[in-house]
Motif scaffolding. Structure first.
Motif, PDB file in Angstrom:
ATOM      1  N   SER A 244       0.864  -1.182   0.000  1.00 30.07           N
ATOM      2  CA  SER A 244       0.000   0.000   0.000  1.00 30.07           C
ATOM      3  C   SER A 244       0.900   1.232   0.000  1.00 30.07           C
ATOM      4  CB  SER A 244      -0.921  -0.009   1.218  1.00 30.07           C
ATOM      5  OG  SER A 244      -0.182  -0.025   2.416  1.00 30.07           O
ATOM      6  N   LEU A 245       0.416   2.298  -0.623  1.00 23.07           N
ATOM      7  CA  LEU A 245       1.232   3.499  -0.791  1.00 23.07           C
ATOM      8  C   LEU A 245       0.369   4.738  -0.620  1.00 23.07           C
ATOM      9  CD1 LEU A 245       4.089   4.162  -3.070  1.00 23.07           C
ATOM     10  CD2 LEU A 245       2.122   5.615  -3.446  1.00 23.07           C
ATOM     11  N   SER A 246       0.929   5.747   0.032  1.00 21.75           N
ATOM     12  CA  SER A 246       0.267   7.053   0.084  1.00 21.75           C
ATOM     13  C   SER A 246       1.296   8.117  -0.274  1.00 21.75           C
ATOM     14  CB  SER A 246      -0.331   7.331   1.465  1.00 21.75           C
ATOM     15  OG  SER A 246       0.672   7.475   2.440  1.00 21.75           O
ATOM     16  N   CYS A 247       0.819   9.134  -0.954  1.00 18.69           N
ATOM     17  CA  CYS A 247       1.664  10.270  -1.314  1.00 18.69           C
ATOM     18  C   CYS A 247       0.908  11.539  -0.922  1.00 18.69           C
ATOM     19  CB  CYS A 247       1.977  10.259  -2.809  1.00 18.69           C
ATOM     20  SG  CYS A 247       3.020  11.650  -3.318  1.00 18.69           S
ATOM     21  N   HIS A 248       1.369  12.183   0.144  1.00 21.28           N
ATOM     22  CA  HIS A 248       0.736  13.410   0.603  1.00 21.28           C
ATOM     23  C   HIS A 248       1.415  14.591  -0.078  1.00 21.28           C
ATOM     24  CE1 HIS A 248      -0.104  16.513   3.914  1.00 21.28           C
ATOM     25  NE2 HIS A 248      -1.190  16.371   3.197  1.00 21.28           N
ATOM     26  N   VAL A 249       0.646  15.322  -0.856  1.00 15.48           N
ATOM     27  CA  VAL A 249       1.154  16.527  -1.521  1.00 15.48           C
ATOM     28  C   VAL A 249       0.891  17.673  -0.550  1.00 15.48           C
ATOM     29  CG1 VAL A 249       1.015  17.991  -3.565  1.00 15.48           C
ATOM     30  CG2 VAL A 249       0.707  15.516  -3.781  1.00 15.48           C
ATOM     31  N   THR A 250       1.949  18.099   0.110  1.00 14.91           N
ATOM     32  CA  THR A 250       1.822  18.976   1.273  1.00 14.91           C
ATOM     33  C   THR A 250       1.257  20.358   0.958  1.00 14.91           C
ATOM     34  OG1 THR A 250       4.157  19.596   1.049  1.00 14.91           O
ATOM     35  CG2 THR A 250       3.632  17.786   2.555  1.00 14.91           C
ATOM     36  N   ASP A 251       1.672  20.963  -0.147  1.00 14.60           N
ATOM     37  CA  ASP A 251       1.199  22.315  -0.438  1.00 14.60           C
ATOM     38  C   ASP A 251      -0.258  22.342  -0.887  1.00 14.60           C
ATOM     39  OD1 ASP A 251       2.101  21.053  -2.771  1.00 14.60           O
ATOM     40  OD2 ASP A 251       2.614  22.941  -3.755  1.00 14.60           O
TER      41      ASP A 251
ATOM     42  N   ALA B 271      -5.341   9.197   5.944  1.00 14.10           N
ATOM     43  CA  ALA B 271      -6.231   8.750   7.020  1.00 14.10           C
ATOM     44  C   ALA B 271      -5.738   7.436   7.623  1.00 14.10           C
ATOM     45  CB  ALA B 271      -7.646   8.591   6.482  1.00 14.10           C
ATOM     46  N   ALA B 272      -5.158   6.583   6.801  1.00 17.22           N
ATOM     47  CA  ALA B 272      -4.648   5.290   7.269  1.00 17.22           C
ATOM     48  C   ALA B 272      -3.151   5.226   6.978  1.00 17.22           C
ATOM     49  CB  ALA B 272      -5.377   4.153   6.560  1.00 17.22           C
ATOM     50  N   LYS B 273      -2.460   4.395   7.732  1.00 15.91           N
ATOM     51  CA  LYS B 273      -1.010   4.275   7.580  1.00 15.91           C
ATOM     52  C   LYS B 273      -0.698   3.246   6.485  1.00 15.91           C
ATOM     53  CE  LYS B 273       3.161   3.513  10.259  1.00 15.91           C
ATOM     54  NZ  LYS B 273       3.707   3.203  11.574  1.00 15.91           N
ATOM     55  N   ALA B 274      -0.192   3.738   5.357  1.00 20.04           N
ATOM     56  CA  ALA B 274       0.209   2.863   4.260  1.00 20.04           C
ATOM     57  C   ALA B 274       1.571   2.252   4.560  1.00 20.04           C
ATOM     58  CB  ALA B 274       0.265   3.651   2.950  1.00 20.04           C
ATOM     59  N   GLU B 275       1.902   1.159   3.881  1.00 22.94           N
ATOM     60  CA  GLU B 275       3.202   0.518   4.079  1.00 22.94           C
ATOM     61  C   GLU B 275       4.342   1.395   3.567  1.00 22.94           C
ATOM     62  OE1 GLU B 275       2.327  -4.149   3.702  1.00 22.94           O
ATOM     63  OE2 GLU B 275       1.456  -2.915   2.111  1.00 22.94           O
ATOM     64  N   ILE B 276       4.080   2.160   2.509  1.00 23.26           N
ATOM     65  CA  ILE B 276       5.052   3.119   1.964  1.00 23.26           C
ATOM     66  C   ILE B 276       4.376   4.480   1.968  1.00 23.26           C
ATOM     67  CG2 ILE B 276       6.403   3.802  -0.052  1.00 23.26           C
ATOM     68  CD1 ILE B 276       6.388   0.801  -0.852  1.00 23.26           C
ATOM     69  N   ARG B 277       5.008   5.446   2.652  1.00 22.01           N
ATOM     70  CA  ARG B 277       4.424   6.767   2.801  1.00 22.01           C
ATOM     71  C   ARG B 277       5.384   7.827   2.282  1.00 22.01           C
ATOM     72  NH1 ARG B 277       4.154   3.496   6.717  1.00 22.01           N
ATOM     73  NH2 ARG B 277       5.765   4.412   8.017  1.00 22.01           N
ATOM     74  N   LEU B 278       4.916   8.608   1.333  1.00 20.74           N
ATOM     75  CA  LEU B 278       5.690   9.712   0.763  1.00 20.74           C
ATOM     76  C   LEU B 278       5.002  11.030   1.098  1.00 20.74           C
ATOM     77  CD1 LEU B 278       6.212   8.194  -2.779  1.00 20.74           C
ATOM     78  CD2 LEU B 278       8.055   8.745  -1.202  1.00 20.74           C
ATOM     79  N   ALA B 279       5.784  12.079   1.242  1.00 22.14           N
ATOM     80  CA  ALA B 279       5.237  13.431   1.413  1.00 22.14           C
ATOM     81  C   ALA B 279       6.188  14.407   0.733  1.00 22.14           C
ATOM     82  CB  ALA B 279       5.085  13.770   2.887  1.00 22.14           C
ATOM     83  N   MET B 280       5.614  15.323  -0.048  1.00 21.40           N
ATOM     84  CA  MET B 280       6.404  16.318  -0.777  1.00 21.40           C
ATOM     85  C   MET B 280       5.460  17.372  -1.339  1.00 21.40           C
ATOM     86  SD  MET B 280       7.206  14.036  -4.174  1.00 21.40           S
ATOM     87  CE  MET B 280       7.188  12.505  -3.277  1.00 21.40           C
ATOM     88  N   THR B 281       6.026  18.450  -1.841  1.00 21.92           N
ATOM     89  CA  THR B 281       5.200  19.455  -2.515  1.00 21.92           C
ATOM     90  C   THR B 281       4.851  18.953  -3.917  1.00 21.92           C
ATOM     91  OG1 THR B 281       7.038  20.649  -3.519  1.00 21.92           O
ATOM     92  CG2 THR B 281       6.371  21.336  -1.280  1.00 21.92           C
ATOM     93  N   GLY B 282       3.824  19.540  -4.482  1.00 25.20           N
ATOM     94  CA  GLY B 282       3.433  19.179  -5.839  1.00 25.20           C
ATOM     95  C   GLY B 282       4.524  19.488  -6.848  1.00 25.20           C
ATOM     96  N   ASP B 283       5.182  20.627  -6.677  1.00 22.97           N
ATOM     97  CA  ASP B 283       6.266  20.995  -7.599  1.00 22.97           C
ATOM     98  C   ASP B 283       7.419  19.996  -7.515  1.00 22.97           C
ATOM     99  OD1 ASP B 283       4.858  23.176  -8.555  1.00 22.97           O
ATOM    100  OD2 ASP B 283       5.830  24.600  -7.191  1.00 22.97           O
ATOM    101  N   ASP B 284       7.722  19.517  -6.304  1.00 21.11           N
ATOM    102  CA  ASP B 284       8.784  18.521  -6.165  1.00 21.11           C
ATOM    103  C   ASP B 284       8.381  17.192  -6.801  1.00 21.11           C
ATOM    104  OD1 ASP B 284      10.569  20.241  -4.974  1.00 21.11           O
ATOM    105  OD2 ASP B 284      10.156  19.570  -2.927  1.00 21.11           O
ATOM    106  N   LEU B 285       7.111  16.826  -6.697  1.00 18.39           N
ATOM    107  CA  LEU B 285       6.633  15.603  -7.347  1.00 18.39           C
ATOM    108  C   LEU B 285       6.809  15.711  -8.858  1.00 18.39           C
ATOM    109  CD1 LEU B 285       5.196  12.855  -7.426  1.00 18.39           C
ATOM    110  CD2 LEU B 285       3.017  14.103  -7.336  1.00 18.39           C
TER     111      LEU B 285
END
Length: 115
Positions: free
Chosen positions: A34-41, A66-80
């Protein structure tokens, strides 16, 4: 500032890049997480699965995951967008804190070969 649609398209391109990569296909055989990518901005979270070299985004929700994925990423949209375009090196961005990655040690080793 990147839009939600641009971020979704970048994740789709990343999935295609992983699928076309010969090393990526071998490195992800049997790799189902499972994977989540939070786009912080934008304060939006893309959730889905990384399965057999393919990233499948299932939902986009406001706020942090909302749930803890096995792989979690967080970054700005521009960085993505820069990461997927090859303008931003993953290791350097991770080391400097521009990209946050949380995963188990074994998953980190597998991801290293993909990114």
């Amino acid at each position: 500032m990147a839009t939600i649609q641009e971020c979704r398209e970048a994740l789709d391109r990343l999935s295609g890049d992983l699928t076309r990569s010969g090393d990526g296909a071998r490195g992800t055989a049997g790799f189902d997480r499972s994977l989540s990518c939070h786009v912080t901005d934008l304060d939006q979270t893309f959730t889905g699965r990384l399965d057999g070299g393919r990233l499948r985004v299932a939902t986009v929700t406001p706020g942090p995951p909302a749930a803890k994925a096995e792989i979690r990423l967080a970054m700005t949209g521009d960085d993505l967008l820069a990461l997927v375009a090859g303008e931003l090196r993953f290791a350097r961005a991770w080391a400097s804190g521009r990209i946050r990655l949380e995963a188990g040690f074994r998953d980190l080793l597998r991801l290293k070969s993909l990114l």
